[in-house]
Every structure is written in structure tokens, then in C-alpha cells.
Design a protein around this motif. Sequence first.
Motif, mmCIF file in Angstrom:
data_model
loop_
_atom_site.group_PDB
_atom_site.id
_atom_site.type_symbol
_atom_site.label_atom_id
_atom_site.label_comp_id
_atom_site.label_asym_id
_atom_site.label_seq_id
_atom_site.Cartn_x
_atom_site.Cartn_y
_atom_site.Cartn_z
ATOM 1 N N ILE A 17 0.917 -1.062 0.029
ATOM 2 C CA ILE A 17 0.189 0.067 0.137
ATOM 3 C C ILE A 17 1.051 1.060 0.017
ATOM 4 O O ILE A 17 0.681 2.162 -0.814
ATOM 5 C CB ILE A 17 -0.874 -0.016 1.256
ATOM 6 N N LEU A 18 2.119 1.311 0.833
ATOM 7 C CA LEU A 18 2.661 2.453 0.811
ATOM 8 C C LEU A 18 3.322 2.685 -0.461
ATOM 9 O O LEU A 18 3.434 3.873 -0.981
ATOM 10 C CB LEU A 18 3.916 2.350 1.830
ATOM 11 N N LEU A 19 3.776 1.748 -1.175
ATOM 12 C CA LEU A 19 4.446 1.766 -2.531
ATOM 13 C C LEU A 19 3.318 2.018 -3.500
ATOM 14 O O LEU A 19 3.709 3.160 -4.196
ATOM 15 C CB LEU A 19 5.068 0.394 -3.074
ATOM 16 N N ILE A 20 2.240 1.988 -3.554
ATOM 17 C CA ILE A 20 1.257 2.246 -4.433
ATOM 18 C C ILE A 20 0.928 3.576 -4.336
ATOM 19 O O ILE A 20 0.930 4.382 -5.345
ATOM 20 C CB ILE A 20 -0.022 1.363 -4.302
ATOM 21 N N VAL A 21 0.668 4.115 -2.923
ATOM 22 C CA VAL A 21 0.320 5.422 -2.712
ATOM 23 C C VAL A 21 1.715 6.338 -3.092
ATOM 24 O O VAL A 21 1.499 7.334 -3.675
ATOM 25 C CB VAL A 21 -0.048 5.654 -1.283
ATOM 26 N N SER A 22 2.657 6.137 -2.702
ATOM 27 C CA SER A 22 3.850 6.794 -2.900
ATOM 28 C C SER A 22 4.030 6.875 -4.758
ATOM 29 O O SER A 22 4.703 7.785 -5.160
ATOM 30 C CB SER A 22 5.227 6.423 -2.530
ATOM 31 N N THR A 23 3.710 5.875 -5.374
ATOM 32 C CA THR A 23 4.022 6.085 -6.891
ATOM 33 C C THR A 23 2.922 6.933 -7.269
ATOM 34 O O THR A 23 3.326 7.765 -8.375
ATOM 35 C CB THR A 23 3.841 4.498 -7.371
ATOM 36 N N ALA A 24 1.727 6.638 -6.730
ATOM 37 C CA ALA A 24 0.509 7.524 -7.774
ATOM 38 C C ALA A 24 0.346 8.839 -6.992
ATOM 39 O O ALA A 24 -0.414 9.375 -7.801
ATOM 40 C CB ALA A 24 -0.720 6.378 -7.394
ATOM 41 N N ALA A 25 0.530 9.015 -5.926
ATOM 42 C CA ALA A 25 -0.113 10.407 -5.281
ATOM 43 C C ALA A 25 0.767 11.549 -5.902
ATOM 44 O O ALA A 25 1.982 11.368 -6.391
ATOM 45 C CB ALA A 25 0.208 10.279 -3.512
ATOM 46 N N SER A 26 0.142 12.704 -5.663
ATOM 47 C CA SER A 26 0.750 14.001 -6.409
ATOM 48 C C SER A 26 1.325 14.661 -5.362
ATOM 49 O O SER A 26 1.112 16.089 -5.418
ATOM 50 C CB SER A 26 -0.388 14.560 -6.799
ATOM 51 N N LEU A 103 14.550 -7.310 -4.080
ATOM 52 C CA LEU A 103 14.621 -6.398 -5.197
ATOM 53 C C LEU A 103 13.665 -5.089 -5.084
ATOM 54 O O LEU A 103 14.030 -3.877 -5.647
ATOM 55 C CB LEU A 103 14.484 -7.173 -6.379
ATOM 56 N N ALA A 104 12.667 -5.441 -4.692
ATOM 57 C CA ALA A 104 11.536 -4.293 -4.300
ATOM 58 C C ALA A 104 12.263 -3.271 -3.785
ATOM 59 O O ALA A 104 12.161 -2.036 -3.841
ATOM 60 C CB ALA A 104 10.294 -4.868 -3.742
ATOM 61 N N SER A 105 12.862 -3.559 -2.658
ATOM 62 C CA SER A 105 13.370 -2.402 -1.770
ATOM 63 C C SER A 105 14.594 -1.724 -2.444
ATOM 64 O O SER A 105 14.680 -0.671 -2.388
ATOM 65 C CB SER A 105 14.016 -3.338 -0.539
ATOM 66 N N VAL A 106 15.271 -2.526 -3.219
ATOM 67 C CA VAL A 106 16.513 -1.885 -3.925
ATOM 68 C C VAL A 106 15.870 -0.813 -5.067
ATOM 69 O O VAL A 106 16.461 0.340 -5.099
ATOM 70 C CB VAL A 106 17.174 -2.830 -4.586
ATOM 71 N N TYR A 131 6.977 11.225 -1.300
ATOM 72 C CA TYR A 131 8.461 11.067 -1.216
ATOM 73 C C TYR A 131 8.778 10.544 0.150
ATOM 74 O O TYR A 131 9.598 9.462 0.237
ATOM 75 C CB TYR A 131 9.242 12.551 -1.486
ATOM 76 N N ILE A 132 8.163 10.787 1.287
ATOM 77 C CA ILE A 132 8.613 10.306 2.341
ATOM 78 C C ILE A 132 8.115 9.072 2.628
ATOM 79 O O ILE A 132 8.695 8.035 3.245
ATOM 80 C CB ILE A 132 8.005 11.080 3.738
ATOM 81 N N LEU A 133 7.015 8.571 2.000
ATOM 82 C CA LEU A 133 6.432 7.168 1.905
ATOM 83 C C LEU A 133 7.291 6.449 1.256
ATOM 84 O O LEU A 133 7.350 4.973 1.801
ATOM 85 C CB LEU A 133 4.874 7.130 1.617
ATOM 86 N N ALA A 134 7.795 6.771 0.342
ATOM 87 C CA ALA A 134 8.687 5.869 -0.551
ATOM 88 C C ALA A 134 9.910 5.543 0.354
ATOM 89 O O ALA A 134 10.441 4.388 0.330
ATOM 90 C CB ALA A 134 9.248 6.461 -1.764
ATOM 91 N N TRP A 135 10.511 6.733 1.047
ATOM 92 C CA TRP A 135 11.708 6.434 1.926
ATOM 93 C C TRP A 135 11.192 5.246 3.141
ATOM 94 O O TRP A 135 11.850 4.522 3.642
ATOM 95 C CB TRP A 135 12.399 7.656 2.411
ATOM 96 N N VAL A 136 10.146 5.515 3.545
ATOM 97 C CA VAL A 136 9.383 4.701 4.703
ATOM 98 C C VAL A 136 9.290 3.431 4.461
ATOM 99 O O VAL A 136 9.804 2.139 4.682
ATOM 100 C CB VAL A 136 8.046 5.209 5.242
ATOM 101 N N ALA A 137 8.712 2.960 2.900
ATOM 102 C CA ALA A 137 8.732 1.701 2.308
ATOM 103 C C ALA A 137 9.975 1.017 2.052
ATOM 104 O O ALA A 137 10.190 -0.174 1.945
ATOM 105 C CB ALA A 137 7.766 1.804 0.946
ATOM 106 N N PRO A 139 13.034 0.777 4.087
ATOM 107 C CA PRO A 139 13.534 -0.042 5.011
ATOM 108 C C PRO A 139 12.452 -1.049 5.608
ATOM 109 O O PRO A 139 13.089 -2.317 5.888
ATOM 110 C CB PRO A 139 13.749 0.762 6.185
ATOM 111 N N LEU A 140 11.386 -0.827 5.388
ATOM 112 C CA LEU A 140 10.333 -1.831 5.813
ATOM 113 C C LEU A 140 10.322 -3.258 4.703
ATOM 114 O O LEU A 140 10.201 -4.225 5.193
ATOM 115 C CB LEU A 140 8.999 -1.282 5.727
ATOM 116 N N SER A 141 10.519 -2.954 3.354
ATOM 117 C CA SER A 141 10.603 -3.916 2.574
ATOM 118 C C SER A 141 11.866 -4.649 2.785
ATOM 119 O O SER A 141 11.804 -6.028 2.288
ATOM 120 C CB SER A 141 10.414 -3.384 1.079
ATOM 121 N N LEU A 142 13.008 -3.977 2.975
ATOM 122 C CA LEU A 142 14.120 -4.612 3.167
ATOM 123 C C LEU A 142 14.130 -5.538 4.463
ATOM 124 O O LEU A 142 14.574 -6.784 4.400
ATOM 125 C CB LEU A 142 15.378 -3.551 3.162
#
Length: 155
Positions: A17-26, A103-106, A131-137, A139-142
Motif C-alpha cells: 500500500i505504501l508503494l502504491i500510494v507513493s507511486t500514484a500520489a501527487s 529487489l523491490a526494496s532496492v 516522497y517520505i512514504l517511498a523512503w519509509v517503504a 527499510p520496511l521492505s528490506l
Amino acid sequence: MLLILLGVLVLHLIILILLIVSTAASAWSVGGERTTDLWYNCMTNNGGYHCKPASNEDWIQAVQALMILSVLFCFFSLIAFVYQLFRLVKGGRFFFTAIFQILASVFVMCGAIIYTVMSPDDWRVEFGYAYILAWVAFPLSLISGLIYIVLRKKE
């Protein structure tokens, strides 16, 4: 064991969810009357909201591709986890799932780094919540990928 699997599954869904929101959000960068994301640059003029497509520069296209790849690999990792949960032999480890999640994390880390380095240096612009959600995602995915490496299937 069931509680651990449920916790890992919930963590994985939160990351997706974090990745989807960070990719699509404006709101990758915001400032004054302007918001910028991976896809559009929007400005408010005279009470109106006008958006135009993002620039065709190579760096923004690289960030777009990396963020989409991170979402896809996280989703494929979730599918692989569910598949391995039912098909993996007793005592087996979730290596395939872990590789996809790492790989998703990288990918999300590389996309966020490129955006950080290449975004315009305007003193009135700040990084937004996407942008912040992307950075939070990242370490969580790693961490999730490392958990999958350690996790063993038990009966």
C-alpha cells in the motif's frame, strides 16, 4: 506460527500500500502554489488548478520505472509468498519471496535517491508525503525480505 505468518502478511500488505500510494500520489515535492509528482506538475492560478505532464527528462522516467518495478516486485513477492506457503516442503525457506521483496526494496531506494539528487534546487520547494512514504517503504521492505530469508515453513 500462525501469528508470525499473519504478522508477515500484514507487514507485506502495508508495504504494498505504501508503494502504491507513493507511486500514484501527487506530492513528491510541494511548495507554494505548486505540487509535483512522478507524472504531473500542477499549479494553482487564479483559483484554478492546472496540471501538465511531467518533463521528458531521463531521470524522471528512470524514477517512474523504478517505482513501478518496486510495486510489481512487491506484488509478485506477495503472490510467491502465498504460493510457497501452500507448496513449500516442511522446513523450507521462502528464498524466492525474499529475493523479490529485496529487489523491490532496492528499486524504491534507487528511485528515491535519483529523485533526491536530480530534483530541481528551488528553495521554496519541500519534499512531500509521497516522497517520505517511498523512503519509509524502503527499510520496511528490506526488513520484510530479510524476515522471509529467516522464516521456515512448519506444519
